[in-house]
Design an enzyme around this catalytic site. Structure first.
Site, PDB file in Angstrom:
ATOM      1  CG  HIS A 199      -7.646   7.895   6.480  1.00  0.00           C
ATOM      2  ND1 HIS A 199      -6.270   8.087   7.147  1.00  0.00           N
ATOM      3  CD2 HIS A 199      -8.003   7.595   6.031  1.00  0.00           C
ATOM      4  CE1 HIS A 199      -6.373   6.896   7.018  1.00  0.00           C
ATOM      5  NE2 HIS A 199      -7.022   6.299   5.972  1.00  0.00           N
TER       6      HIS A 199
ATOM      7  CG  ASP B 238      -2.157   0.845   1.147  1.00  0.00           C
ATOM      8  OD1 ASP B 238      -1.606   1.856   0.423  1.00  0.00           O
ATOM      9  OD2 ASP B 238      -2.677   0.571   1.791  1.00  0.00           O
TER      10      ASP B 238
ATOM     11  CG  HIS C 209      -9.238   7.261   3.018  1.00  0.00           C
ATOM     12  ND1 HIS C 209      -8.180   7.960   2.590  1.00  0.00           N
ATOM     13  CD2 HIS C 209      -8.831   5.903   2.784  1.00  0.00           C
ATOM     14  CE1 HIS C 209      -6.957   6.951   2.312  1.00  0.00           C
ATOM     15  NE2 HIS C 209      -7.896   5.757   2.514  1.00  0.00           N
TER      16      HIS C 209
ATOM     17  CD  GLU D 231      -6.027   2.676  -0.638  1.00  0.00           C
ATOM     18  OE1 GLU D 231      -5.184   1.913  -0.030  1.00  0.00           O
ATOM     19  OE2 GLU D 231      -6.037   3.661  -0.153  1.00  0.00           O
TER      20      GLU D 231
ATOM     21  CG  ASP E 144      -4.234   5.582  -0.301  1.00  0.00           C
ATOM     22  OD1 ASP E 144      -3.397   4.381  -0.206  1.00  0.00           O
ATOM     23  OD2 ASP E 144      -4.894   5.625   0.765  1.00  0.00           O
TER      24      ASP E 144
ATOM     25  CD  GLU F 214      -7.548   1.514   1.980  1.00  0.00           C
ATOM     26  OE1 GLU F 214      -6.841   0.901   2.457  1.00  0.00           O
ATOM     27  OE2 GLU F 214      -7.939   3.083   3.113  1.00  0.00           O
TER      28      GLU F 214
END
Ligand code: MN
Ligand code: MN
Length: 317
Positions: free
Chosen positions: A183, A104, A175, A302, A115, A208
């Protein structure tokens, strides 16, 4: 402190003008492109016998070569560890051939974050678990558009993962992203929830999904290798703490950073004491390692996406 308050203190600007908006999305796309370019290479780096710390450092250095910032330390979470593991500075752990490895990582351009995560294993019998989180992510992405309800997206993720005979992890979520805020105020759950919120045009989410053979719930380990700064003003006792705080304010702002990164700039004993003081005083938030029960396996997928007028644009694939 709430993420909203962090947001306020990081960006005191008024609502952006349309031209600024456009510029913002171009920055997100640039961050996404760098992630995309490194993703395939990153997958090849995950081989039995490879030290985890080498994977973290190689991915991070490839990202920096793309002329973007790193939005959080590269996470390499193995087996029942679901999230927040990055190598400490003295990590000797090697990848094992029956490991399920979640990679990640993320970038940012002026605080606009991309992300992404994927899962690797070397055993054919693990493929269904990996497929479960991937298919759940795809199904969720299909649903993203203005007005879409997050509770229904969560329901779809849960349904997809359960359809494979696994459980979604209920306390980890997609998020909303914001400038220098990983976040932000809205989440997209991995399960069906009674009340959610609605997706809005122009928002950017990291979506994710997590599938597990375990309980579907994670617990915090009593240790952390990742931290982030909370924008408070609190007097500090140790000079070393003030030095570390200055370094973090300058280099990472409110984005998460690794103890491993600071260990390259500060003496080890001093760093330990500084992190202890800064965390105890509430200036550093610790991201403790999160795991499902012992012996279980967790997969993750994700991507980051921009919500458009009638759908979304995935910027990390
Ligand atoms: Mn991630
Ligand atoms: Mn994320």
């Amino acid at each position: 402190m709430s993420d909203e308050k962090i947001k306020e203190s990081v960006s005191k600007k008024q609502e952006p003008e349309p031209e600024e908006e456009k510029d913002k999305f171009e920055k997100y796309r640039k961050a996404g492109k760098a992630v995309k370019d490194v993703r395939e290479n990153a997958r090849k780096m995950v081989q039995p016998g490879t030290p985890i710390i080498d994977i973290c450092e190689r991915i991070e250095s490839e990202l920096l070569n793309k002329e973007v910032g790193i939005s959080f330390p590269c996470n390499v979470s193995i087996n029942n560890i679901a999230a927040h593991y990055t190598s400490p500075s003295d990590d000797k752990t090697l990848i094992n051939d029956n490991d399920m490895v979640k990679i990640d990582f993320g970038t940012h351009v002026d605080g606009y974050i991309a992300d992404t995560a994927f899962t690797v294993s070397f055993k054919p019998e693990h493929e269904k678990l990996i497929e479960a989180s991937e298919k759940a992510l795809e199904a969720a992405i299909e649903m993203i558009k203005p007005g879409a309800e997050t509770r229904l997206i969560g329901e779809k993720i849960e349904e997809t993962i359960k359809g494979y005979g696994f459980r979604p992890i209920k306390d980890l979520s997609g998020h909303l992203l914001d400038q220098y805020i990983i976040h932000s105020s809205k989440i997209i759950p991995n399960i069906s929830i009674p009340h959610g919120t609605k997706i809005e045009e122009g928002e950017v989410y990291a979506l994710e999904t997590f599938a597990t053979t375990g309980s579907g719930s994670v617990t915090e380990a009593p240790y952390a290798y990742i931290y982030s700064l909370l924008p408070l003003r609190i007097p500090l006792r140790f000079k070393g703490s003030r030095q570390v705080l200055g370094l973090v304010q300058k280099e990472f702002k409110t984005l998460p950073f690794a103890e491993r990164w600071l260990a390259k700039k500060v003496s080890k004993a001093g760093l330990k004491l500084a992190i202890k003081e800064l965390t105890e005083k509430g200036l550093f938030r610790a991201y403790n390692v999160l795991s499902d029960r012992k012996g279980s396996l967790v997969s993750q997928a994700e991507h980051t996406l921009i919500v458009l007028d009638s759908g979304c644009e995935v910027i990390t694939r």
